[in-house]
Design a protein around this motif. Structure first.
Motif, mmCIF file in Angstrom:
data_model
loop_
_atom_site.group_PDB
_atom_site.id
_atom_site.type_symbol
_atom_site.label_atom_id
_atom_site.label_comp_id
_atom_site.label_asym_id
_atom_site.label_seq_id
_atom_site.Cartn_x
_atom_site.Cartn_y
_atom_site.Cartn_z
ATOM 1 N N TRP A 244 -119.542 28.194 8.160
ATOM 2 C CA TRP A 244 -119.399 28.265 6.705
ATOM 3 C C TRP A 244 -117.936 28.147 6.282
ATOM 4 N N LEU A 245 -117.049 28.837 6.988
ATOM 5 C CA LEU A 245 -115.631 28.750 6.629
ATOM 6 C C LEU A 245 -115.046 27.391 7.003
ATOM 7 N N PHE A 246 -115.497 26.837 8.125
ATOM 8 C CA PHE A 246 -115.085 25.480 8.502
ATOM 9 C C PHE A 246 -115.517 24.486 7.433
ATOM 10 N N PHE A 247 -116.753 24.613 6.993
ATOM 11 C CA PHE A 247 -117.277 23.711 5.970
ATOM 12 C C PHE A 247 -116.477 23.845 4.678
ATOM 13 N N ASP A 248 -116.235 25.076 4.239
ATOM 14 C CA ASP A 248 -115.487 25.289 2.997
ATOM 15 C C ASP A 248 -114.069 24.739 3.104
ATOM 16 N N PHE A 249 -113.456 24.941 4.262
ATOM 17 C CA PHE A 249 -112.090 24.463 4.467
ATOM 18 C C PHE A 249 -112.034 22.941 4.370
ATOM 19 N N MET A 250 -112.935 22.274 5.049
ATOM 20 C CA MET A 250 -112.943 20.812 5.029
ATOM 21 C C MET A 250 -113.309 20.280 3.643
ATOM 22 N N ASN A 251 -114.220 20.957 2.986
ATOM 23 C CA ASN A 251 -114.618 20.542 1.638
ATOM 24 C C ASN A 251 -113.438 20.663 0.671
ATOM 25 N N ALA A 252 -112.667 21.736 0.819
ATOM 26 C CA ALA A 252 -111.496 21.939 -0.042
ATOM 27 C C ALA A 252 -110.436 20.876 0.217
ATOM 28 N N ILE A 253 -110.279 20.473 1.473
ATOM 29 C CA ILE A 253 -109.312 19.422 1.796
ATOM 30 C C ILE A 253 -109.602 18.162 0.980
ATOM 31 N N GLY A 254 -110.860 17.766 0.946
ATOM 32 C CA GLY A 254 -111.214 16.523 0.269
ATOM 33 C C GLY A 254 -111.060 16.569 -1.233
ATOM 34 N N HIS A 255 -111.048 17.765 -1.809
ATOM 35 C CA HIS A 255 -111.031 17.870 -3.267
ATOM 36 C C HIS A 255 -109.777 18.536 -3.819
ATOM 37 N N CYS A 256 -108.798 18.845 -2.970
ATOM 38 C CA CYS A 256 -107.636 19.624 -3.430
ATOM 39 C C CYS A 256 -106.663 18.811 -4.278
ATOM 40 N N ASN A 257 -106.740 17.484 -4.209
ATOM 41 C CA ASN A 257 -105.933 16.583 -5.044
ATOM 42 C C ASN A 257 -104.437 16.619 -4.730
ATOM 43 N N PHE A 258 -104.069 17.006 -3.539
ATOM 44 C CA PHE A 258 -102.692 16.799 -3.083
ATOM 45 C C PHE A 258 -102.738 16.456 -1.599
ATOM 46 N N GLU A 259 -101.892 15.533 -1.208
ATOM 47 C CA GLU A 259 -101.922 15.026 0.163
ATOM 48 C C GLU A 259 -100.926 15.782 1.029
ATOM 49 N N PHE A 260 -101.437 16.512 2.009
ATOM 50 C CA PHE A 260 -100.563 17.332 2.845
ATOM 51 C C PHE A 260 -100.552 16.904 4.309
ATOM 52 N N PHE A 261 -101.413 15.955 4.697
ATOM 53 C CA PHE A 261 -101.402 15.491 6.083
ATOM 54 C C PHE A 261 -100.126 14.680 6.338
#
Length: 622
Positions: A209-226
């Motif tokens: 659940w936390l892995f899913f939420d983390f990855m989901n937030a990455i896609g929608h956070c609207n800032f590029e940090f990679f």
């Protein structure tokens, strides 16, 4: 809401509103019974469901706060267009899926034979879980997602999610109930598969659940940090993990980049957006829009910390009032106060656009009470000066000093900075000319007499001079004969008789228009006759203790309809309303005025400023 909402759009608990959180109570009761009252429950299940849910809430809050920290993420923001209150409201129920997950997991735990008695942790099971996610779940989600973009399902369900063109971390969980049921079934496969292969554990629920939420937030956070070096060192990574820019293209181009978290499926399916790599490189170069206008605010009371846009977004989206659920956070304000006092510098709290202006709100890291501490005066002025010079360096044209940042006893209404830096290119504005105009235009044109407190202050002086010039009798409450005579001397001889000094509140007992620029206690207000209207420019507003009288609010203006990107309320102001001094600064910038507006209010400019505000689309607050 979707374009044409279909069946099962609403959640079963939607009608409950905030009472939906009572659905957690049975879990809490069972957890208390099991852990504190000597009861027994297989796997201590309800406790783990509650704890995992709490961690998911904290995780969502952390991502929302991070994404809204403009000074951290602004340089790498993907979509620079702001969001509005419609989106904030639409996404306010982002947490429905957390309830759905623990309810469905509990039903399976109770009904499915053998789906119980889990160990706390099984590392082999976590590996199986990830493999099942990368295989069946990612594959099924990809095709389900493509199906949801068929016009029939899109109009009935998925368009609700795509209403958020500019996404925030929680946007990824905002879907109709029917759509979340489809996703829940898809995401159940790793759980059930891991259990079937003998690797299930309590830990897998937390992890997935936390892995899913983390990855989901990455896609929608609207800032590029990679960082770009990650993909140079290991090129296949681009197929295994999506980036924020990769998924942002799905929201802007709609029919590309359908993958859940692994772009591999888009490349295999021929739906990878051709500009994915180009956009990623472009955003990672870093580019921050330069503001044209800055409103310089400060903290009010300690709990107002959480009313900042990056504090608690749902709290910030409504006028400030210390709610019951905020009070438990009060102890956290003390270390925040200490850190800000020791290390704080002015920071950007919000950004928005008005016509051609790129505007920002900056915050001086001080709270209201600190402005009245003698030893803080120099430090606060240094912080304000730092903000002015930093804004000038960024190319800002106008900086407007909000609230106590322009206090007369602090810096002479901004005069200190203009006199110290005579070559300032940026225009420093206190905005009080429009504040005075708002107060003056609240009062009926046919008024014959007003009772004025705070009469020798910057605003009090301007109000008194303006009315006396119009032939209105002004009863000025002040014990200082010298200050009264100094203000009176500014009037033409034929108007001076309209200005009358009074020293007691009793003098206003026959006047039904009281203009309060100084706090009035209930015992002082009692001298006003029944039917009196209290206009006020005192902060904080006076107690509304007279039921036979009416009270005005703090001077404010409704922003023009062209204002884009408003997602939080300015302290106690309603949505779409700003303090008059803030509006005054915006008018100054929109009109392109080249003078500083500091020190005493130029009474001759009050009508001009009011007319300019109306011309630019600002409206009085009814």
């Amino acid at each position: 809401m979707a374009t044409k909402p279909g069946a099962l759009t609403e959640y079963p608990w939607t009608s409950l509103g905030a009472w939906k959180y009572t659905l957690f109570l049975p879990f809490a009761a069972k957890a208390v019974q099991t852990n504190l009252l000597g009861g027994h429950e297989v796997d201590n299940w309800c406790f783990h469901m509650l704890l995992s849910s709490a961690l998911r809430y904290l995780h969502g809050q952390a991502w929302m706060s991070l994404s809204r920290c403009h000074w951290l993420t602004g340089k790498y923001r993907i979509q620079t267009k702001g969001i509005n209150f419609d989106q904030v409201d639409r996404e306010s129920n982002w947490d429905d899926y957390i309830l759905l997950h623990i309810i469905t997991a509990t039903l399976v735990h109770e009904i499915l034979p053998g789906f119980a008695n889990f160990p706390v942790w099984d590392l082999r099971g976590i590996a199986i879980l990830l493999l099942l996610h990368a295989g069946p779940t990612e594959f099924l989600y990809y095709w389900l997602h493509r199906a949801l973009h068929h016009h029939f399902l899109y109009n009935k369900y998925h368009s609700h999610h795509h209403a958020s063109f500019v996404t925030e971390p929680v946007s990824g969980s905002v879907h109709p109930f029917a759509e979340h049921l489809m996703y829940t079934a898809t995401f159940a496969l790793p759980f059930l598969g891991t259990w079937a292969l003998g690797g299930a554990s309590i830990g897998m629920f937390y992890f997935y659940w936390l892995f899913f939420d983390f990855m989901n937030a990455i896609g929608h956070c609207n800032f590029e940090f990679f960082p770009t070096w990650m993909f140079r060192v290991f090129p296949p990574l681009k197929y295994l993990v999506y980036t924020p820019t990769f998924h942002s293209l799905h929201h802007s181009h709609v029919h590309t980049n359908f993958a859940l978290f692994m772009p591999l499926y888009d490349y295999l399916g021929g739906t990878a957006d051709k500009v994915s790599d180009e956009l990623y490189e472009q955003v990672r170069e870093g580019k921050q829009e330069k503001p044209d206008f800055v409103f310089l605010a400060h903290g009010t009371e300690l709990l107002s910390t959480f009313h900042l846009p990056f504090g608690i977004p749902s709290f910030a989206a409504w006028p400030y009032a210390p709610k019951w659920f905020i009070w438990p956070l009060w102890p956290l304000t003390l270390p925040i106060l200490a850190i800000l006092w020791l290390f704080g510098k002015p920071f950007t709290s919000d950004t928005y656009k008005l016509k051609h202006l790129r505007t920002e709100t900056w915050v001086v890291p001080r709270f209201g009470f600190q402005y009245f501490l003698p030893f803080e005066k120099k430090r606060i002025n240094r912080l304000i000066e730092h903000a002015i010079l930093s804004a000038q360096k960024k190319g800002v044209r106008v900086i407007s000093l909000g609230a106590l940042n322009k206090n007369e006893s602090l810096n002479g209404g901004g005069t200190l900075f203009v006199q110290k830096h005579k070559d300032l290119r940026i225009r420093v504005v206190h905005g009080n000319t429009l504040t005075a105009a708002v107060i003056l235009n609240e009062i009926p044109k046919d008024v014959k007499e007003i009772f004025l407190t705070g009469a020798t202050s910057k605003l009090g002086r301007a109000i008194a001079l303006y009315f006396c010039h119009r032939g209105v009798r002004v009863l000025m409450l002040t014990t200082s004969r010298d200050r009264f005579e100094m203000i009176q001397s500014e009037l033409a001889p034929q108007h001076r008789e309209n200005m009358i000094q009074v020293t007691k509140y009793q003098a206003g007992q026959n006047c039904k228009r009281w203009v309060l620029g100084k706090w009035a206690t209930p015992s002082e207000q009692k001298w006003a006759p029944p039917g009196t209207h209290f206009h006020q420019f005192v902060v904080p507003p006076v107690m509304e203790c007279r039921k036979d009288c009416t009270y005005g609010k703090l001077s404010a203006m409704q922003v023009p309809k062209e204002m884009k990107g408003l997602r939080s309320c300015e302290m106690t102001m309603p949505r779409g309303v700003v303090h008059a001094c803030h509006a005054g600064g915006l008018v100054h910038a929109l009109e392109g005025w080249e003078f500083h507006e500091v020190g005493a209010i130029d009474v001759g400019r009050i009508d001009e400023t009011w007319a300019a505000a109306l011309k630019q689309g600002f409206k009085p607050v009814c």
